[in-house]
Motif scaffolding. Structure first.
Motif, PDB file in Angstrom:
ATOM      1  N   HIS A   1      46.530  43.732  48.134  1.00 32.48           N
ATOM      2  CA  HIS A   1      46.013  42.503  47.532  1.00 32.48           C
ATOM      3  C   HIS A   1      45.241  42.796  46.249  1.00 32.48           C
ATOM      4  O   HIS A   1      45.278  42.021  45.299  1.00 32.48           O
ATOM      5  CB  HIS A   1      45.087  41.777  48.516  1.00 32.48           C
ATOM      6  N   ILE A   2      44.517  43.953  46.281  1.00 31.49           N
ATOM      7  CA  ILE A   2      43.707  44.308  45.111  1.00 31.49           C
ATOM      8  C   ILE A   2      44.606  44.573  43.917  1.00 31.49           C
ATOM      9  O   ILE A   2      44.347  44.117  42.810  1.00 31.49           O
ATOM     10  CB  ILE A   2      42.831  45.536  45.419  1.00 31.49           C
ATOM     11  N   ILE A   3      45.715  45.296  44.183  1.00 27.19           N
ATOM     12  CA  ILE A   3      46.653  45.583  43.097  1.00 27.19           C
ATOM     13  C   ILE A   3      47.204  44.269  42.534  1.00 27.19           C
ATOM     14  O   ILE A   3      47.253  44.064  41.313  1.00 27.19           O
ATOM     15  CB  ILE A   3      47.826  46.470  43.601  1.00 27.19           C
ATOM     16  N   ALA A   4      47.594  43.368  43.426  1.00 33.48           N
ATOM     17  CA  ALA A   4      48.125  42.073  42.980  1.00 33.48           C
ATOM     18  C   ALA A   4      47.079  41.335  42.154  1.00 33.48           C
ATOM     19  O   ALA A   4      47.363  40.772  41.088  1.00 33.48           O
ATOM     20  CB  ALA A   4      48.532  41.233  44.191  1.00 33.48           C
ATOM     21  N   SER A   5      45.869  41.410  42.634  1.00 35.73           N
ATOM     22  CA  SER A   5      44.784  40.715  41.965  1.00 35.73           C
ATOM     23  C   SER A   5      44.507  41.340  40.597  1.00 35.73           C
ATOM     24  O   SER A   5      44.223  40.628  39.626  1.00 35.73           O
ATOM     25  CB  SER A   5      43.567  40.774  42.867  1.00 35.73           C
TER      26      SER A   5
ATOM     27  N   GLY B   1      31.716  42.992  33.855  1.00 29.60           N
ATOM     28  CA  GLY B   1      30.602  42.567  34.703  1.00 29.60           C
ATOM     29  C   GLY B   1      30.646  41.059  34.915  1.00 29.60           C
ATOM     30  O   GLY B   1      30.430  40.560  36.030  1.00 29.60           O
ATOM     31  N   HIS B   2      30.962  40.342  33.838  1.00 31.82           N
ATOM     32  CA  HIS B   2      31.102  38.883  33.925  1.00 31.82           C
ATOM     33  C   HIS B   2      32.247  38.527  34.872  1.00 31.82           C
ATOM     34  O   HIS B   2      32.105  37.669  35.748  1.00 31.82           O
ATOM     35  CB  HIS B   2      31.349  38.340  32.521  1.00 31.82           C
ATOM     36  N   LEU B   3      33.390  39.205  34.735  1.00 35.57           N
ATOM     37  CA  LEU B   3      34.549  38.945  35.619  1.00 35.57           C
ATOM     38  C   LEU B   3      34.164  39.170  37.075  1.00 35.57           C
ATOM     39  O   LEU B   3      34.490  38.373  37.951  1.00 35.57           O
ATOM     40  CB  LEU B   3      35.719  39.884  35.268  1.00 35.57           C
ATOM     41  N   ILE B   4      33.466  40.282  37.318  1.00 37.49           N
ATOM     42  CA  ILE B   4      33.112  40.619  38.699  1.00 37.49           C
ATOM     43  C   ILE B   4      32.170  39.571  39.270  1.00 37.49           C
ATOM     44  O   ILE B   4      32.373  39.082  40.396  1.00 37.49           O
ATOM     45  CB  ILE B   4      32.468  42.017  38.768  1.00 37.49           C
TER      46      ILE B   4
ATOM     47  N   ALA C   1      34.106  36.507  40.062  1.00 34.10           N
ATOM     48  CA  ALA C   1      34.925  36.656  41.270  1.00 34.10           C
ATOM     49  C   ALA C   1      34.049  36.535  42.508  1.00 34.10           C
ATOM     50  O   ALA C   1      34.433  35.914  43.513  1.00 34.10           O
ATOM     51  CB  ALA C   1      35.647  38.003  41.263  1.00 34.10           C
ATOM     52  N   ALA C   2      32.848  37.129  42.440  1.00 30.78           N
ATOM     53  CA  ALA C   2      31.943  37.041  43.581  1.00 30.78           C
ATOM     54  C   ALA C   2      31.555  35.594  43.817  1.00 30.78           C
ATOM     55  O   ALA C   2      31.460  35.135  44.965  1.00 30.78           O
ATOM     56  CB  ALA C   2      30.705  37.911  43.322  1.00 30.78           C
ATOM     57  N   GLY C   3      31.337  34.859  42.738  1.00 34.64           N
ATOM     58  CA  GLY C   3      30.968  33.446  42.862  1.00 34.64           C
ATOM     59  C   GLY C   3      32.059  32.638  43.545  1.00 34.64           C
ATOM     60  O   GLY C   3      31.778  31.702  44.305  1.00 34.64           O
TER      61      GLY C   3
ATOM     62  N   GLY D   1      39.617  40.087  43.862  1.00 37.20           N
ATOM     63  CA  GLY D   1      39.266  40.077  42.444  1.00 37.20           C
ATOM     64  C   GLY D   1      38.068  40.960  42.177  1.00 37.20           C
ATOM     65  O   GLY D   1      38.030  41.720  41.209  1.00 37.20           O
ATOM     66  N   LEU D   2      37.088  40.912  43.073  1.00 41.46           N
ATOM     67  CA  LEU D   2      35.890  41.734  42.960  1.00 41.46           C
ATOM     68  C   LEU D   2      36.254  43.216  42.962  1.00 41.46           C
ATOM     69  O   LEU D   2      35.850  43.985  42.093  1.00 41.46           O
ATOM     70  CB  LEU D   2      35.014  41.423  44.169  1.00 41.46           C
ATOM     71  N   PHE D   3      37.081  43.587  43.948  1.00 35.93           N
ATOM     72  CA  PHE D   3      37.502  44.984  44.034  1.00 35.93           C
ATOM     73  C   PHE D   3      38.331  45.382  42.833  1.00 35.93           C
ATOM     74  O   PHE D   3      38.241  46.510  42.340  1.00 35.93           O
ATOM     75  CB  PHE D   3      38.301  45.232  45.319  1.00 35.93           C
ATOM     76  N   ALA D   4      39.153  44.470  42.339  1.00 35.39           N
ATOM     77  CA  ALA D   4      39.986  44.776  41.179  1.00 35.39           C
ATOM     78  C   ALA D   4      39.111  45.111  39.980  1.00 35.39           C
ATOM     79  O   ALA D   4      39.370  46.069  39.245  1.00 35.39           O
ATOM     80  CB  ALA D   4      40.908  43.607  40.861  1.00 35.39           C
TER      81      ALA D   4
END
Ligand SMILES: Nc1ncnc2c1ncn2[C@@H]1O[C@H](COP(=O)(O)OP(=O)(O)OP(=O)(O)O)[C@@H](O)[C@H]1O
Ligand SMILES: [Mg+2]
Lengths: 270, 291
Positions: free
Chosen positions: B72-76, B237-240, B243-245, B251-254
């Motif tokens: 899933h992480i790879i896909a993300s 950092g913004h993306l992460i 994703a957490a939000g 997405g977070l792991f990606a």
């Protein structure tokens, strides 16, 4: 002693050190007192004496690294007040820079003195070959044997052709055979060069084999107890020095005089 | 008699010695190749086992919501690259970290050199330096955002501060470790002050400096990311944090994965640079001979 004019003169030299240990225990103590000495040009002079009597200190003063507390050291008639870059200094540790190859180490002083690359290469090649280190130019110090490192330390000082060479127990940590071989090489390099050598050693045989004069220091606080002319001719065969007819009597006398100093120290301690 | 016996094989020794030299050289090269191959294979195996276990365990033994799944992480990650312009954001983060790193490292080096060469100055400022060093530097991030705004500058400042103190303190320690006798001998040889710094003091300090430069690579990254967490509209950092939000674990792991790759690459660069500078050091030599 000799009629040649002196290159190095020590006049009423005193040295007081302050041990930088704990602040409250800080004590000044006398390392050298009343040292008067003249070293004639072109001679090979050895310093011998008990450990801690100030031989290295005097050498450091001649090199201008340490200043006398009182009195003065004169080098070629001028008082030594700054680092004396006219001399060469070979210490007990070879002090090669570990981050430089043999060749780069040998060329170090030439770099400091602004010698051009081509001239540097030429000179270093000649000296490296002179002591049989060719083939090891690109080795780092840790890839050389103890004897090879000593040879490198020797030629990196000789290469800039100082008039005076100070050597502080240069062959101390070597095995007996390498030691004699290096003594022989040193004499061959020195003979006829006109250079003055001041050589510190604990080995009386070494001192006798190499020197014209031997300066005996008293135990700490050190002063000069006696200066001897070595009664052996030149050139010398260091490999057979013990067989020289004048050797036994001279050595006995030297050893007897030194023993007094060492034994007194032992008595003082116990 | 003894002489002749010794001399006879002595003459044979040359060709034998030459052959031996070549053989050992070949053997050594083969061994090198093999050990490199083994290292690569070992790493691959480790990664495969680790990811495999993760893939299998996720959803079976551990809640997939929390740990996601490699596939899933790879896909993300793929989706991030395409839809969210991962490389655009990555560029900002890398620039922040790199510029901050360079500024912090250069400032630390230069100031360290200046301070360590003068005993008096060093003694005067030492307690202040140690005091500032003791501040959790991350806590300065909000302050910097106040000062420099939410743009790229504030993140660079955070990254630089993360790097500066470690490089600075190590530089001072390294310089003060230069053996006195080496300095004395060089002086007598006629070295100028500048010669001493360049040819004796600096090389003596390199082990310390290199260590600091290596340690601080991820620190710079941390500085940049934390700055972005606190406030920004660009950067990984913004993306992460976005994703957490959205509770988007893959997405977070990606995002983390992308950072990991960047830090690895940066570390590779600085390590090979360090190995080059330290090539004279026996510790970096061939350890096989010691065993
Ligand atoms: N920088 C220094 N600070 C304080 N004391 C010193 C310093 N250098 C030397 N000393 C002291 O001065 C005395 C003489 O030291 P020096 O090194 O000259 O002796 P030495 O004759 O060379 O001895 P050795 O034969 O063991 O090398 C010793 O007691 C030593 O502790
Ligand atoms: Mg000494």
């Amino acid at each position: 002693m000799s009629t040649a004019e002196p290159v190095i003169v020590a006049r009423d030299v005193y040295k007081v050190f302050v041990a930088r240990g704990e602040r409250r225990r800080r004590r000044a103590f006398l390392a050298l007192h009343n040292v008067n000495l003249a070293i004639p040009r072109g001679r090979f002079v050895s310093f011998v004496g008990p450990s801690g009597c100030g031989k290295s200190t005097l050498l450091n003063m001649i090199a201008g690294l340490v200043r006398p507390t009182e009195g003065e050291i004169r080098y070629k008639h001028a008082p030594v007040t700054a680092v004396n870059t006219d001399v060469g200094y070979i210490t007990q540790d070879d002090n090669l820079l570990p981050w430089r190859t043999l060749r780069e180490n040998v060329e170090l002083a030439l770099e400091f003195r602004g010698v051009a690359l081509v001239a540097r290469r030429e000179l270093s090649a000649r000296y490296i070959q002179m002591v049989g280190l060719d083939g090891f130019e690109h080795h780092y110090p840790h890839e050389l044997s103890g004897g090879m490192r000593k040879r490198a330390a020797l030629i990196r000082t000789l290469i800039y052709d100082p008039d005076v060479i100070l050597m502080d127990e240069p062959f101390g940590p070597l095995d007996a055979q390498t030691r004699v071989i290096l003594q022989d090489e040193l004499l061959k390099l020195w003979e006829g060069s006109g250079k003055t050598v001041v050589f510190v050693t604990h080995d009386l045989v070494e001192a006798t084999a190499l020197s014209d004069e031997i300066v005996l220091f008293s135990r700490a606080p050190g002063t000069i107890k006696q200066v001897y002319d070595v009664p052996l001719g030149r050139p010398r065969d260091v490999f057979r020095i013990l067989a020289h007819p004048n050797f036994p009597a001279f050595f006995d006398r030297l050893w007897r005089d030194l023993k007094e100093e060492i034994m007194d120290v032992e008595l003082g301690v116990s | 008699m003894g002489v002749r016996e010794a001399a006879a094989p002595g003459r044979l020794l040359e060709p034998r010695g030459d052959r031996l030299l070549r053989e050992v050289e070949q053997l050594e090269r083969a061994r090198d190749r093999q050990s490199r191959r083994n290292t690569t294979l070992g790493r691959l195996a480790f990664a495969v086992v680790f990811l495999g276990l993760w893939e299998v365990a996720s959803g079976r033994f551990v809640d997939q919501f929390f740990v996601s799944k490699p596939s899933h992480i790879i896909a993300s990650l793929w989706a991030m690259i395409i839809k969210e312009q991962l490389f655009y954001h990555l560029r900002f983060t890398i620039i922040e970290a790199l510029v901050g790193y360079v500024i912090g490292a250069v400032a630390g080096l230069v100031l360290g050199f200046v301070l360590a060469r003068s005993d008096l100055v060093y003694r005067i400022v030492e307690p202040f330096v140690v005091g500032f060093y003791g501040i959790p530097r991350i806590a300065l991030a909000p302050l910097f955002i106040l000062w420099f705004g939410i743009g790229i500058t504030s993140k660079i400042a955070v990254a630089a501060v993360m790097v500066f103190f470690i490089v600075f303190i190590n530089t001072i320690a390294g310089i003060r470790s230069a053996p006195v006798q080496l300095l004395q001998v060089a002086r007598v040889m006629g070295a100028s002050e500048w010669d001493l710094v360049r040819k004796v003091v600096f090389p003596a300090a390199t082990p310390f400096i290199i260590a600091a430069l290596q340690i601080t690579v991820p620190q710079a990254m941390i500085g940049a990311i934390v700055g972005e967490f606190i406030s920004s509209n660009r950067g990984v950092g913004h993306l992460i944090s976005r994703a957490a939000g959205w509770l988007d674990t893959p997405g977070l792991f990606a995002g983390i994965l992308a950072l990991l790759v960047v830090v690895l690459l940066m570390n590779l660069g600085i390590t090979s640079f360090g190995n080059y500078l330290m090539r004279w050091n026996p510790k970096h030599g061939n350890l096989r001979d010691i065993q």
